[in-house]
Structures are given as structure tokens and as C-alpha cells.
Design a protein around this motif. Structure first.
Motif, PDB file in Angstrom:
ATOM      1  N   THR A 150       0.940  -1.167   0.198  1.00 33.63           N
ATOM      2  CA  THR A 150      -0.086  -0.061  -0.013  1.00 33.63           C
ATOM      3  C   THR A 150       0.860   1.277   0.016  1.00 33.63           C
ATOM      4  O   THR A 150       2.004   1.223   0.381  1.00 33.63           O
ATOM      5  CB  THR A 150      -1.013   0.055   1.300  1.00 33.63           C
TER       6      THR A 150
ATOM      7  N   VAL B 213       1.557  -5.604   1.639  1.00 37.82           N
ATOM      8  CA  VAL B 213       0.413  -6.149   1.999  1.00 37.82           C
ATOM      9  C   VAL B 213       0.398  -7.637   2.551  1.00 37.82           C
ATOM     10  O   VAL B 213      -0.628  -8.012   3.293  1.00 37.82           O
ATOM     11  CB  VAL B 213      -0.489  -6.166   0.565  1.00 37.82           C
TER      12      VAL B 213
ATOM     13  N   ASN C  25      -7.531  -6.906  -5.050  1.00 38.75           N
ATOM     14  CA  ASN C  25      -8.472  -6.395  -4.145  1.00 38.75           C
ATOM     15  C   ASN C  25      -8.402  -5.023  -4.056  1.00 38.75           C
ATOM     16  O   ASN C  25      -7.455  -4.257  -3.480  1.00 38.75           O
ATOM     17  CB  ASN C  25      -8.023  -7.345  -2.750  1.00 38.75           C
TER      18      ASN C  25
ATOM     19  N   SER D  33      -9.826  -3.161  -2.097  1.00 40.09           N
ATOM     20  CA  SER D  33      -9.566  -2.399  -0.770  1.00 40.09           C
ATOM     21  C   SER D  33      -8.177  -2.575   0.007  1.00 40.09           C
ATOM     22  O   SER D  33      -7.556  -1.641   0.542  1.00 40.09           O
ATOM     23  CB  SER D  33     -10.568  -3.213   0.364  1.00 40.09           C
ATOM     24  N   THR D  34      -7.805  -3.935  -0.266  1.00 42.79           N
ATOM     25  CA  THR D  34      -6.317  -4.100   0.306  1.00 42.79           C
ATOM     26  C   THR D  34      -5.268  -4.047  -0.669  1.00 42.79           C
ATOM     27  O   THR D  34      -4.108  -3.990  -0.146  1.00 42.79           O
ATOM     28  CB  THR D  34      -6.499  -5.519   1.122  1.00 42.79           C
TER      29      THR D  34
ATOM     30  N   ALA E 185      -4.300  -6.771  -2.113  1.00 42.19           N
ATOM     31  CA  ALA E 185      -3.811  -8.002  -2.535  1.00 42.19           C
ATOM     32  C   ALA E 185      -4.079  -8.634  -3.814  1.00 42.19           C
ATOM     33  O   ALA E 185      -5.125  -8.437  -4.309  1.00 42.19           O
ATOM     34  CB  ALA E 185      -4.263  -8.874  -1.304  1.00 42.19           C
TER      35      ALA E 185
END
Length: 246
Positions: free
Chosen positions: A61, A72, A110, A112-113, A115
Motif C-alpha cells: 500500500t 500487504v 483486491n 480494498s487491500t 492483495a
């Protein structure tokens, strides 16, 4: 701005002066073995690193205030000798060109993350993949195949990110190192290391297939990278043998 440092297994972080373009070193982050390439997603939230020596891809991130990178989690497997990583313009998918296993690994991101999750088995390409590029709308991906002197084209499933080959690979100059697509999605350019040239292609906007514009145009000695400016009017090549830019 970020730079992959293959010899000490790190990525260097730089702040950019918005007025002058000047870089100022702002720390580094550890990677796995021999990182060869780093790419940032279009939102500027995540960065991805191809670790050539450990056959993995690392995800981080990005701190939007400082540019600092935070892992991450564990790096995900790629093919053998992952050479370059690129993120599609939608920020939904990432692709890695694997030099020694002659294929391309695909991943979903992903939102949000950041990943990565593998999208099935890697897709076959030509010999000695050096770089992957995606067109401006995330419809087609291209891979430079250094040992077979070709560039491969793939359509992208916009729902799943899966790649499907667009026919036979197209001839380039000698030992192509990188491929890039212009902002309009109509043209592609390839830097040919050993023939000291740039190859140009038109892109079929329906299928993604490439058609050569003609003989390669002379560059400096050993061009390794090619880029198109945001207006689509100019092309630049970095020449590793003559230490200059065409």
C-alpha cells in the motif's frame, strides 16, 4: 516515484517536486530477491514489484501523504524469473512477464487491500519475456519476447482479467525489450535491443491484432525501453549502450 534495486533487494522511494520534476530520496522498502520491476496502480494506492530472484510478486500500500510503502503480506508466486509487472488501466488486474518460464501470470487486485489473487495458470507466450503492456482501456495486453524476436497479443476478459491469445506472435526487430501502447490505443511500439531500432504497429481496434507499419526506425545503441507522451504525438527510447535518449 519508485525504483527497483536488483542488487540489494529493495525499492527506493522518491518525492517529486511538482514544479521542477526534481527527485528527492525518501527512504526505501525491502523486497524479495532481485526485484526487476515496480508498477503503481492508476489510483496511486498500491505498488507491485516483480522479484526476479524469488519468482514472486510483492504488493504494497502507498501512503498518499509520504509515498511510503507498506507490505500487504506475503509475496505471491509468479512464473520463473518474473521480469516485469504492469497494472491494467482499470486497476482491477495485474500481469507479470516471466522470463524463463515463457509465460504471463495474471492476478486480480483486491480494491480494498491491494492483495493479488492468481487468475489460474500462467498463459503461454514466446521465449524470454521481457515486458508486458496493456492498452489505455484495459482491453488488450502485449508482451515482448526477447529470444524469439516477436511480440504477443492477448485480449483481456474485462470481468475476470483472463488472457486469450490473439493469433500468432508478430515479428519485431532483434531482441525486443519492451512494448508500449499509445494513449489512443491505435498504435504500439517495441524497443529492439540488438537491432538498435524501434518497431511500430497499428492496432486493430476490434481484435487487438498488430500490423507492422514498416521497417524499424533507428534508435541509439541498445534501446531497452520505449514510451509515448500523454498527447500521443511523441515517442522516446532509452538507449542503454549509447547512454542517451532518442
Amino acid at each position: 516515484a519508485y525504483v527497483a534495486n536488483g542488487s540489494d533487494n529493495t525499492v527506493s522511494i522518491y518525492t517529486v517536486n511538482a514544479a521542477t520534476g526534481q527527485l528527492r530520496h525518501n527512504g526505501y522498502v525491502a523486497t524479495e530477491a532481485s526485484p526487476h520491476s515496480v508498477s503503481v496502480d492508476p489510483s496511486g494506492k498500491f505498488a507491485y514489484v516483480a522479484n526476479w530472484g524469488s519468482n514472486t510478486v510483492s504488493a504494497y500500500t502507498i501512503n498518499t501523504s509520504t509515498g511510503a510503502l507498506t507490505s500487504v503480506g506475503a509475496a505471491v508466486p509468479a512464473g520463473t524469473w518474473p521480469y516485469a509487472v504492469t497494472v491494467d488501466p482499470t486497476g482491477k488486474f495485474a500481469y507479470v512477464a516471466n522470463e524463463a518460464s515463457f509465460n504471463v501470470s495474471a492476478y486480480t487486485i483486491n480494491a480494498s487491500t491491494g492483495a493479488l489473487t492468481s487468475i489460474g495458470a500462467p498463459v503461454a507466450a514466446g521465449n524470454d519475456r521481457r515486458a508486458a503492456s496493456v492498452d489505455s482501456v484495459g482491453r488488450v495486453a502485449y508482451v515482448a519476447n526477447a529470444s524469439s524476436n516477436t511480440v504477443s497479443a492477448y485480449t483481456i476478459n474485462t470481468s475476470t482479467g483472463a488472457l486469450t491469445s490473439v493469433g500468432a506472435a508478430v515479428a519485431t526487430g532483434s531482441i525486443p525489450q519492451s512494448v508500449t501502447v499509445d494513449p489512443s490505443g491505435r498504435f504500439a511500439y517495441v524497443a529492439n535491443l540488438a537491432s538498435n531500432s524501434i518497431s511500430a504497429y497499428t492496432i486493430n481496434t476490434s481484435t487487438g491484432a498488430l500490423t507492422s507499419v514498416g521497417a524499424g526506425v533507428a534508435a541509439g545503441t541498445n534501446p531497452v525501453s520505449v514510451a509515448v507522451d500523454p498527447s500521443g504525438r511523441f515517442v522516446y527510447a532509452a538507449n542503454s549502450g549509447s547512454f542517451n535518449v532518442s
